[in-house]
Design a protein around this motif. Structure first.
Motif, PDB file in Angstrom:
ATOM      1  N   SER A 121       0.838  -1.078  -0.056  1.00 37.27           N
ATOM      2  CA  SER A 121       0.213   0.165  -0.134  1.00 37.27           C
ATOM      3  C   SER A 121       1.023   1.178   0.158  1.00 37.27           C
ATOM      4  CB  SER A 121      -1.019   0.113   1.210  1.00 37.27           C
ATOM      5  OG  SER A 121      -1.852  -1.030   0.854  1.00 37.27           O
ATOM      6  N   ILE A 122       2.034   1.273   0.601  1.00 30.22           N
ATOM      7  CA  ILE A 122       2.793   2.474   0.837  1.00 30.22           C
ATOM      8  C   ILE A 122       3.250   2.683  -0.677  1.00 30.22           C
ATOM      9  CG2 ILE A 122       4.924   2.940   1.629  1.00 30.22           C
ATOM     10  CD1 ILE A 122       4.601   1.814   4.393  1.00 30.22           C
ATOM     11  N   ILE A 123       3.897   1.566  -1.313  1.00 29.76           N
ATOM     12  CA  ILE A 123       4.497   1.538  -2.811  1.00 29.76           C
ATOM     13  C   ILE A 123       3.218   2.228  -3.573  1.00 29.76           C
ATOM     14  CG2 ILE A 123       5.447   0.283  -4.680  1.00 29.76           C
ATOM     15  CD1 ILE A 123       6.473  -1.379  -2.291  1.00 29.76           C
ATOM     16  N   GLY A 124       2.056   1.404  -3.383  1.00 33.76           N
ATOM     17  CA  GLY A 124       1.004   2.025  -4.284  1.00 33.76           C
ATOM     18  C   GLY A 124       0.602   3.368  -4.188  1.00 33.76           C
ATOM     19  N   VAL A 125       0.634   4.040  -3.031  1.00 36.60           N
ATOM     20  CA  VAL A 125       0.628   5.345  -2.518  1.00 36.60           C
ATOM     21  C   VAL A 125       1.607   6.074  -3.532  1.00 36.60           C
ATOM     22  CG1 VAL A 125       0.318   7.189  -0.860  1.00 36.60           C
ATOM     23  CG2 VAL A 125      -1.022   5.303  -0.811  1.00 36.60           C
ATOM     24  N   ILE A 126       2.837   5.919  -3.562  1.00 38.53           N
ATOM     25  CA  ILE A 126       3.926   6.457  -4.210  1.00 38.53           C
ATOM     26  C   ILE A 126       3.556   6.422  -5.662  1.00 38.53           C
ATOM     27  CG2 ILE A 126       6.252   6.555  -4.840  1.00 38.53           C
ATOM     28  CD1 ILE A 126       6.747   5.200  -1.811  1.00 38.53           C
ATOM     29  N   GLY A 127       3.117   5.391  -6.214  1.00 34.82           N
ATOM     30  CA  GLY A 127       2.860   5.080  -7.299  1.00 34.82           C
ATOM     31  C   GLY A 127       1.403   6.237  -7.673  1.00 34.82           C
ATOM     32  N   LEU A 128       0.519   6.345  -6.898  1.00 28.40           N
ATOM     33  CA  LEU A 128      -0.465   7.338  -7.045  1.00 28.40           C
ATOM     34  C   LEU A 128       0.103   8.600  -7.358  1.00 28.40           C
ATOM     35  CD1 LEU A 128      -3.311   6.315  -4.648  1.00 28.40           C
ATOM     36  CD2 LEU A 128      -3.411   6.205  -7.109  1.00 28.40           C
ATOM     37  N   GLY A 129       1.172   9.183  -6.573  1.00 23.46           N
ATOM     38  CA  GLY A 129       1.649  10.426  -6.476  1.00 23.46           C
ATOM     39  C   GLY A 129       2.336  10.513  -7.617  1.00 23.46           C
ATOM     40  N   ILE A 130       2.836   9.633  -8.334  1.00 21.05           N
ATOM     41  CA  ILE A 130       3.770   9.588  -9.701  1.00 21.05           C
ATOM     42  C   ILE A 130       2.851   9.935 -10.676  1.00 21.05           C
ATOM     43  CG2 ILE A 130       5.330   8.705 -11.419  1.00 21.05           C
ATOM     44  CD1 ILE A 130       6.579   7.382  -8.815  1.00 21.05           C
ATOM     45  N   ALA A 131       1.912   9.062 -10.799  1.00 19.79           N
ATOM     46  CA  ALA A 131       0.737   8.900 -11.796  1.00 19.79           C
ATOM     47  C   ALA A 131       0.020  10.351 -11.782  1.00 19.79           C
ATOM     48  CB  ALA A 131      -0.269   7.880 -11.750  1.00 19.79           C
ATOM     49  N   GLY A 132      -0.363  10.934 -10.492  1.00 22.14           N
ATOM     50  CA  GLY A 132      -0.838  12.265 -10.585  1.00 22.14           C
ATOM     51  C   GLY A 132      -0.145  13.247 -10.998  1.00 22.14           C
ATOM     52  N   TRP A 133       1.299  13.292 -10.780  1.00 16.52           N
ATOM     53  CA  TRP A 133       2.057  14.116 -11.442  1.00 16.52           C
ATOM     54  C   TRP A 133       2.217  14.433 -12.824  1.00 16.52           C
ATOM     55  CZ3 TRP A 133       6.663  14.166 -14.166  1.00 16.52           C
ATOM     56  CH2 TRP A 133       7.322  15.481 -14.193  1.00 16.52           C
ATOM     57  N   LEU A 134       2.321  12.918 -13.265  1.00 20.15           N
ATOM     58  CA  LEU A 134       2.162  12.626 -14.952  1.00 20.15           C
ATOM     59  C   LEU A 134       0.675  13.390 -15.481  1.00 20.15           C
ATOM     60  CD1 LEU A 134       3.809   9.522 -15.097  1.00 20.15           C
ATOM     61  CD2 LEU A 134       4.750  11.657 -16.002  1.00 20.15           C
ATOM     62  N   GLY A 135      -0.405  13.046 -14.707  1.00 20.01           N
ATOM     63  CA  GLY A 135      -1.658  13.842 -15.241  1.00 20.01           C
ATOM     64  C   GLY A 135      -1.795  15.068 -15.194  1.00 20.01           C
ATOM     65  N   GLY A 136      -0.994  15.622 -14.076  1.00 18.95           N
ATOM     66  CA  GLY A 136      -0.849  17.168 -14.136  1.00 18.95           C
ATOM     67  C   GLY A 136       0.001  17.325 -15.186  1.00 18.95           C
ATOM     68  N   GLU A 137       0.924  17.021 -15.700  1.00 15.92           N
ATOM     69  CA  GLU A 137       1.893  17.294 -16.896  1.00 15.92           C
ATOM     70  C   GLU A 137       1.066  17.504 -17.998  1.00 15.92           C
ATOM     71  OE1 GLU A 137       5.362  17.696 -17.459  1.00 15.92           O
ATOM     72  OE2 GLU A 137       4.986  18.537 -15.550  1.00 15.92           O
ATOM     73  N   LEU A 138       0.036  16.223 -18.177  1.00 14.67           N
ATOM     74  CA  LEU A 138      -0.901  16.192 -19.364  1.00 14.67           C
ATOM     75  C   LEU A 138      -1.862  17.316 -19.293  1.00 14.67           C
ATOM     76  CD1 LEU A 138      -1.503  12.427 -19.420  1.00 14.67           C
ATOM     77  CD2 LEU A 138      -0.360  13.710 -20.964  1.00 14.67           C
ATOM     78  N   VAL A 139      -2.454  17.735 -18.336  1.00 14.20           N
ATOM     79  CA  VAL A 139      -3.570  18.618 -18.368  1.00 14.20           C
ATOM     80  C   VAL A 139      -2.865  20.061 -18.198  1.00 14.20           C
ATOM     81  CG1 VAL A 139      -5.341  19.860 -16.868  1.00 14.20           C
ATOM     82  CG2 VAL A 139      -5.054  17.273 -17.173  1.00 14.20           C
ATOM     83  N   PHE A 140      -1.897  20.337 -17.293  1.00 16.15           N
ATOM     84  CA  PHE A 140      -1.407  21.748 -16.959  1.00 16.15           C
ATOM     85  C   PHE A 140      -0.463  22.139 -17.936  1.00 16.15           C
ATOM     86  CE2 PHE A 140      -3.153  20.541 -12.963  1.00 16.15           C
ATOM     87  CZ  PHE A 140      -4.171  21.136 -12.838  1.00 16.15           C
ATOM     88  N   ARG A 141       0.329  21.232 -18.435  1.00  8.93           N
ATOM     89  CA  ARG A 141       1.344  21.730 -19.620  1.00  8.93           C
ATOM     90  C   ARG A 141       0.936  21.488 -20.847  1.00  8.93           C
ATOM     91  NH1 ARG A 141       7.532  20.599 -17.778  1.00  8.93           N
ATOM     92  NH2 ARG A 141       7.320  21.913 -16.041  1.00  8.93           N
ATOM     93  N   HIS A 142       0.117  20.490 -21.275  1.00  8.10           N
ATOM     94  CA  HIS A 142      -0.174  19.940 -22.544  1.00  8.10           C
ATOM     95  C   HIS A 142      -1.580  20.590 -22.987  1.00  8.10           C
ATOM     96  CE1 HIS A 142       3.637  18.425 -23.426  1.00  8.10           C
ATOM     97  NE2 HIS A 142       3.690  17.817 -22.078  1.00  8.10           N
ATOM     98  N   GLY A 143      -2.268  20.793 -22.136  1.00 11.97           N
ATOM     99  CA  GLY A 143      -3.693  21.141 -22.421  1.00 11.97           C
ATOM    100  C   GLY A 143      -4.585  19.726 -22.633  1.00 11.97           C
ATOM    101  N   VAL A 144      -4.315  18.761 -22.306  1.00 10.01           N
ATOM    102  CA  VAL A 144      -5.165  17.268 -22.673  1.00 10.01           C
ATOM    103  C   VAL A 144      -6.494  17.662 -21.920  1.00 10.01           C
ATOM    104  CG1 VAL A 144      -5.329  14.797 -22.188  1.00 10.01           C
ATOM    105  CG2 VAL A 144      -3.207  16.149 -23.260  1.00 10.01           C
ATOM    106  N   ALA A 145      -7.547  17.175 -22.306  1.00 16.29           N
ATOM    107  CA  ALA A 145      -8.996  17.251 -21.789  1.00 16.29           C
ATOM    108  C   ALA A 145      -9.180  18.732 -21.393  1.00 16.29           C
ATOM    109  CB  ALA A 145      -9.190  16.543 -20.539  1.00 16.29           C
ATOM    110  N   VAL A 146      -8.626  19.802 -22.006  1.00 10.98           N
ATOM    111  CA  VAL A 146      -9.024  21.099 -21.697  1.00 10.98           C
ATOM    112  C   VAL A 146      -9.586  21.838 -22.963  1.00 10.98           C
ATOM    113  CG1 VAL A 146      -8.227  23.468 -20.804  1.00 10.98           C
ATOM    114  CG2 VAL A 146      -7.197  21.358 -19.964  1.00 10.98           C
ATOM    115  N   ARG A 147     -10.815  22.092 -22.817  1.00  2.00           N
ATOM    116  CA  ARG A 147     -11.614  22.851 -24.010  1.00  2.00           C
ATOM    117  C   ARG A 147     -11.002  24.303 -24.278  1.00  2.00           C
ATOM    118  NH1 ARG A 147     -17.460  24.261 -23.957  1.00  2.00           N
ATOM    119  NH2 ARG A 147     -17.217  24.057 -21.844  1.00  2.00           N
ATOM    120  N   ALA A 148     -10.565  24.426 -25.234  1.00  2.00           N
ATOM    121  CA  ALA A 148      -9.975  26.020 -25.634  1.00  2.00           C
ATOM    122  C   ALA A 148     -11.220  26.933 -25.485  1.00  2.00           C
ATOM    123  CB  ALA A 148      -9.578  26.231 -27.140  1.00  2.00           C
TER     124      ALA A 148
END
Length: 166
Positions: A121-148
């Protein structure tokens, strides 16, 4: 790039992800409370069922995420999205393993390692953090799932609206 899976113009994947994240993190917190207090209710019920709810929620949130992933074409975005998906899949499998090892059948596999589900579970929560950071990269840097948004003329400040020409 707007999401293909949305309700009223709001992408569904970001609406769904807070629930599994909260449940999975709280499951780990319940495990830590169990280790601190020794009360089995925290491990046997609270951590167990919040972990199950988080796994189900993660699988449900993955469906619109997968559909959005299929529509990506930008060569700068696809590698980040691929890593986001990989980390999420690995994280989901880690949580499933943690859940299974808490069941009667799974517990027989780790009779000598009672901490294994908590470590997973500790390793899984670390994985959630990494996946969340990558998801943030997609949305906030690249505008994925963001309507112009359409460009609108800037409004005059309130103070200038009431000024009359002499």
């Amino acid at each position: 790039m707007a999401s293909k899976v949305s309700i009223g113009g709001h992408p569904l994947h970001p609406i769904l992800i807070p629930f599994p994240i909260g449940l999975l993190v709280f499951s780990l917190i319940a495990d830590l409370i169990y280790l601190w207090q020794g009360n089995l209710i925290w491990e046997s019920y609270i951590a167990f069922y919040t972990l199950l709810g988080g796994i189900i929620g993660m699988a449900v949130a993955a469906i619109p995420g997968f559909i959005d992933w299929l529509t990506l074409t930008d060569p700068k975005i696809v590698p980040v999205a691929n890593w986001h998906a990989r980390v999420n899949i690995i994280t989901l499998l880690i949580f499933v393993a943690s859940f299974y090892l808490r069941t009667t059948s799974g517990a027989t596999w780790i009779a000598g390692l009672p901490m294994a589900p908590i470590v997973l579970s500790i390793i899984g929560v670390i994985g959630l953090g990494i996946a969340g950071w990558l998801g943030g990269e997609l949305v906030f840097r690249h505008g994925v799932a963001v309507r112009a948004q359409a460009e609108t003329a800037p409004e005059k400040p309130e103070a200038q609206r009431h000024i009359r020409a002499a």
